[in-house]
Design a protein around this motif. Sequence first.
Motif, PDB file in Angstrom:
ATOM      1  N   GLY A  67      -6.584   8.981  79.278  1.00 55.57           N
ATOM      2  CA  GLY A  67      -7.216   8.252  78.176  1.00 55.57           C
ATOM      3  C   GLY A  67      -6.328   7.146  77.633  1.00 55.57           C
ATOM      4  N   ARG A  68      -5.027   7.402  77.548  1.00 51.22           N
ATOM      5  CA  ARG A  68      -4.087   6.381  77.086  1.00 51.22           C
ATOM      6  C   ARG A  68      -4.048   5.199  78.059  1.00 51.22           C
ATOM      7  NH1 ARG A  68       0.119   7.059  73.713  1.00 51.22           N
ATOM      8  NH2 ARG A  68       1.558   6.218  75.265  1.00 51.22           N
ATOM      9  N   LEU A  69      -4.099   5.493  79.340  1.00 50.87           N
ATOM     10  CA  LEU A  69      -4.142   4.420  80.342  1.00 50.87           C
ATOM     11  C   LEU A  69      -5.433   3.615  80.217  1.00 50.87           C
ATOM     12  CD1 LEU A  69      -2.752   6.343  83.452  1.00 50.87           C
ATOM     13  CD2 LEU A  69      -1.560   4.600  82.110  1.00 50.87           C
ATOM     14  N   TRP A  70      -6.536   4.308  80.002  1.00 48.52           N
ATOM     15  CA  TRP A  70      -7.841   3.656  79.822  1.00 48.52           C
ATOM     16  C   TRP A  70      -7.799   2.709  78.624  1.00 48.52           C
ATOM     17  CZ3 TRP A  70     -12.548   6.221  77.158  1.00 48.52           C
ATOM     18  CH2 TRP A  70     -13.682   5.425  77.319  1.00 48.52           C
ATOM     19  N   ALA A  71      -7.254   3.180  77.513  1.00 43.42           N
ATOM     20  CA  ALA A  71      -7.169   2.348  76.315  1.00 43.42           C
ATOM     21  C   ALA A  71      -6.278   1.134  76.554  1.00 43.42           C
ATOM     22  CB  ALA A  71      -6.653   3.169  75.140  1.00 43.42           C
ATOM     23  N   THR A  72      -5.174   1.314  77.277  1.00 41.43           N
ATOM     24  CA  THR A  72      -4.249   0.209  77.542  1.00 41.43           C
ATOM     25  C   THR A  72      -4.900  -0.861  78.409  1.00 41.43           C
ATOM     26  OG1 THR A  72      -2.350   1.689  77.365  1.00 41.43           O
ATOM     27  CG2 THR A  72      -1.981  -0.392  78.503  1.00 41.43           C
ATOM     28  N   LEU A  73      -5.774  -0.473  79.314  1.00 39.69           N
ATOM     29  CA  LEU A  73      -6.492  -1.453  80.137  1.00 39.69           C
ATOM     30  C   LEU A  73      -7.287  -2.424  79.274  1.00 39.69           C
ATOM     31  CD1 LEU A  73      -7.876   0.690  83.122  1.00 39.69           C
ATOM     32  CD2 LEU A  73      -6.177  -1.147  83.241  1.00 39.69           C
ATOM     33  N   TYR A  74      -7.794  -1.927  78.142  1.00 43.16           N
ATOM     34  CA  TYR A  74      -8.615  -2.771  77.270  1.00 43.16           C
ATOM     35  C   TYR A  74      -7.774  -3.550  76.265  1.00 43.16           C
ATOM     36  CZ  TYR A  74     -13.126  -1.155  78.925  1.00 43.16           C
ATOM     37  OH  TYR A  74     -14.232  -0.924  79.702  1.00 43.16           O
ATOM     38  N   ILE A  75      -6.769  -2.890  75.678  1.00 45.31           N
ATOM     39  CA  ILE A  75      -5.999  -3.578  74.631  1.00 45.31           C
ATOM     40  C   ILE A  75      -5.051  -4.589  75.240  1.00 45.31           C
ATOM     41  CG2 ILE A  75      -4.069  -1.953  74.461  1.00 45.31           C
ATOM     42  CD1 ILE A  75      -5.958  -3.524  71.500  1.00 45.31           C
ATOM     43  N   GLY A  76      -4.378  -4.235  76.354  1.00 47.20           N
ATOM     44  CA  GLY A  76      -3.587  -5.153  77.171  1.00 47.20           C
ATOM     45  C   GLY A  76      -2.743  -6.172  76.432  1.00 47.20           C
ATOM     46  N   GLY A  77      -2.112  -5.800  75.328  1.00 50.47           N
ATOM     47  CA  GLY A  77      -1.280  -6.748  74.597  1.00 50.47           C
ATOM     48  C   GLY A  77      -2.058  -7.710  73.716  1.00 50.47           C
ATOM     49  N   GLY A 167     -17.781  -3.533  77.489  1.00 49.90           N
ATOM     50  CA  GLY A 167     -16.892  -4.597  77.055  1.00 49.90           C
ATOM     51  C   GLY A 167     -16.059  -5.188  78.176  1.00 49.90           C
ATOM     52  N   ASP A 168     -15.072  -5.992  77.794  1.00 52.09           N
ATOM     53  CA  ASP A 168     -14.221  -6.724  78.729  1.00 52.09           C
ATOM     54  C   ASP A 168     -12.788  -6.226  78.611  1.00 52.09           C
ATOM     55  OD1 ASP A 168     -13.040  -8.546  80.401  1.00 52.09           O
ATOM     56  OD2 ASP A 168     -13.089 -10.200  78.973  1.00 52.09           O
ATOM     57  N   THR A 169     -12.141  -5.983  79.760  1.00 49.60           N
ATOM     58  CA  THR A 169     -10.762  -5.501  79.741  1.00 49.60           C
ATOM     59  C   THR A 169      -9.755  -6.626  79.546  1.00 49.60           C
ATOM     60  OG1 THR A 169     -10.597  -5.664  82.151  1.00 49.60           O
ATOM     61  CG2 THR A 169     -11.313  -3.559  81.235  1.00 49.60           C
ATOM     62  N   GLY A 170     -10.186  -7.879  79.624  1.00 49.85           N
ATOM     63  CA  GLY A 170      -9.260  -8.999  79.467  1.00 49.85           C
ATOM     64  C   GLY A 170      -8.344  -9.108  80.669  1.00 49.85           C
ATOM     65  N   SER A 171      -7.215  -9.753  80.497  1.00 46.62           N
ATOM     66  CA  SER A 171      -6.266  -9.918  81.600  1.00 46.62           C
ATOM     67  C   SER A 171      -5.470  -8.629  81.796  1.00 46.62           C
ATOM     68  CB  SER A 171      -5.307 -11.086  81.317  1.00 46.62           C
ATOM     69  OG  SER A 171      -4.602 -10.858  80.117  1.00 46.62           O
ATOM     70  N   PHE A 172      -5.317  -8.246  83.029  1.00 45.03           N
ATOM     71  CA  PHE A 172      -4.619  -7.011  83.371  1.00 45.03           C
ATOM     72  C   PHE A 172      -3.117  -7.233  83.381  1.00 45.03           C
ATOM     73  CE2 PHE A 172      -4.073  -2.900  85.056  1.00 45.03           C
ATOM     74  CZ  PHE A 172      -3.120  -2.965  86.062  1.00 45.03           C
ATOM     75  N   LYS A 173      -2.358  -6.370  82.674  1.00 45.76           N
ATOM     76  CA  LYS A 173      -0.902  -6.494  82.595  1.00 45.76           C
ATOM     77  C   LYS A 173      -0.265  -5.202  83.098  1.00 45.76           C
ATOM     78  CE  LYS A 173      -0.985  -9.823  78.799  1.00 45.76           C
ATOM     79  NZ  LYS A 173      -0.512 -10.155  77.445  1.00 45.76           N
ATOM     80  N   LEU A 178       2.247   0.435  82.950  1.00 50.91           N
ATOM     81  CA  LEU A 178       3.366   1.269  83.387  1.00 50.91           C
ATOM     82  C   LEU A 178       4.074   1.891  82.189  1.00 50.91           C
ATOM     83  CD1 LEU A 178       5.267   2.338  85.568  1.00 50.91           C
ATOM     84  CD2 LEU A 178       6.555   0.186  85.401  1.00 50.91           C
ATOM     85  N   ASN A 179       4.292   1.103  81.139  1.00 52.58           N
ATOM     86  CA  ASN A 179       4.946   1.634  79.941  1.00 52.58           C
ATOM     87  C   ASN A 179       4.128   2.765  79.321  1.00 52.58           C
ATOM     88  OD1 ASN A 179       7.044  -0.180  80.186  1.00 52.58           O
ATOM     89  ND2 ASN A 179       6.205  -1.645  78.733  1.00 52.58           N
ATOM     90  N   THR A 180       2.808   2.588  79.297  1.00 53.17           N
ATOM     91  CA  THR A 180       1.933   3.620  78.747  1.00 53.17           C
ATOM     92  C   THR A 180       1.985   4.875  79.592  1.00 53.17           C
ATOM     93  OG1 THR A 180       0.438   1.938  77.846  1.00 53.17           O
ATOM     94  CG2 THR A 180      -0.444   4.165  78.068  1.00 53.17           C
ATOM     95  N   LEU A 181       2.015   4.695  80.914  1.00 49.89           N
ATOM     96  CA  LEU A 181       2.100   5.843  81.819  1.00 49.89           C
ATOM     97  C   LEU A 181       3.406   6.603  81.590  1.00 49.89           C
ATOM     98  CD1 LEU A 181       1.111   7.539  84.196  1.00 49.89           C
ATOM     99  CD2 LEU A 181       2.159   5.851  85.733  1.00 49.89           C
ATOM    100  N   LEU A 182       4.513   5.880  81.489  1.00 49.88           N
ATOM    101  CA  LEU A 182       5.813   6.525  81.287  1.00 49.88           C
ATOM    102  C   LEU A 182       5.860   7.263  79.948  1.00 49.88           C
ATOM    103  CD1 LEU A 182       8.208   3.745  82.663  1.00 49.88           C
ATOM    104  CD2 LEU A 182       7.492   5.872  83.786  1.00 49.88           C
ATOM    105  N   ASP A 183       5.272   6.638  78.906  1.00 55.93           N
ATOM    106  CA  ASP A 183       5.201   7.310  77.600  1.00 55.93           C
ATOM    107  C   ASP A 183       4.411   8.606  77.701  1.00 55.93           C
ATOM    108  OD1 ASP A 183       6.668   5.325  76.413  1.00 55.93           O
ATOM    109  OD2 ASP A 183       4.956   4.291  75.530  1.00 55.93           O
ATOM    110  N   GLY A 184       3.289   8.531  78.412  1.00 59.98           N
ATOM    111  CA  GLY A 184       2.411   9.693  78.528  1.00 59.98           C
ATOM    112  C   GLY A 184       2.996  10.819  79.356  1.00 59.98           C
ATOM    113  N   LEU A 185       3.841  10.469  80.308  1.00 58.51           N
ATOM    114  CA  LEU A 185       4.422  11.496  81.178  1.00 58.51           C
ATOM    115  C   LEU A 185       5.331  12.448  80.408  1.00 58.51           C
ATOM    116  CD1 LEU A 185       5.230   9.507  84.449  1.00 58.51           C
ATOM    117  CD2 LEU A 185       3.366  11.127  84.038  1.00 58.51           C
ATOM    118  N   VAL A 186       5.745  12.036  79.216  1.00 56.03           N
ATOM    119  CA  VAL A 186       6.555  12.929  78.378  1.00 56.03           C
ATOM    120  C   VAL A 186       5.810  14.238  78.138  1.00 56.03           C
ATOM    121  CG1 VAL A 186       7.589  13.233  76.094  1.00 56.03           C
ATOM    122  CG2 VAL A 186       7.786  11.043  77.269  1.00 56.03           C
TER     123      VAL A 186
END
Length: 213
Positions: A67-77, A167-173, A178-186
């Motif tokens: 879910g965190r990865l899914w959210a990051t795809l949309y917020i993308g900075g 909705g639109d995911t915008g530009s993919f970063k 990766l940062n979100t994945l590493l945070d979540g792996l904790v």
Amino acid sequence: MDNEIPDAEARRALGVYQSMRRLVLAVVIVLMFVTLLFGQATFPPATFVHEFLEMIGVLLIFLGIVGRLWATLYIGGRKSDSVVTGGPYSITRNPLYVFSTMAAVGVGAQMGSIVVTVAFGVVCAAAFHLVILREEKFLKKALGEPYKAYLDRVPRFIPNFSLYQEGDTGSFKPRLLLNTLLDGLVFLVALPFFEVIDSAQASGTVPVLFHLP
């Protein structure tokens, strides 16, 4: 627009809130692990309740990470640049916090205690609530009326699935993902960590200071 914030200032402020979010998450996780280290469930590991809670917990941890990865795809900075209203952001204003709380509940469930499972969710949600309130105050100034309209339409935390829009995911970063994945792996560290704790408690290496149902 009078309430617009310069881009550089907005990014600095957002960076502070993101750092605060990581700090809150780190503190909560440390407190959780300390609790789990010296505590033990009143339900023995072989019982149905204990096994069921552990199984549900593993599922929640994985759903939280995905879910965190899914959210990051949309917020993308884009958090300080525009109002993101698609995907998970169409049903809750703070999906990253929602999924992090879900994963925290999954971590608590690994102890096999109903009390700890619920407590981890409540503590994590309460900690994130304080960060959310500060973020909202900043974003009202940064994004103006579109964000205020979004506040009126979408719930702060508990998802309303009837509002879902792709909705639109915008530009993919990739870096942000990766940062979100590493945070979540904790959260995944909880799985082998509990096996080690169970063995240490069984051997008497780690003392059991309290029991929780």
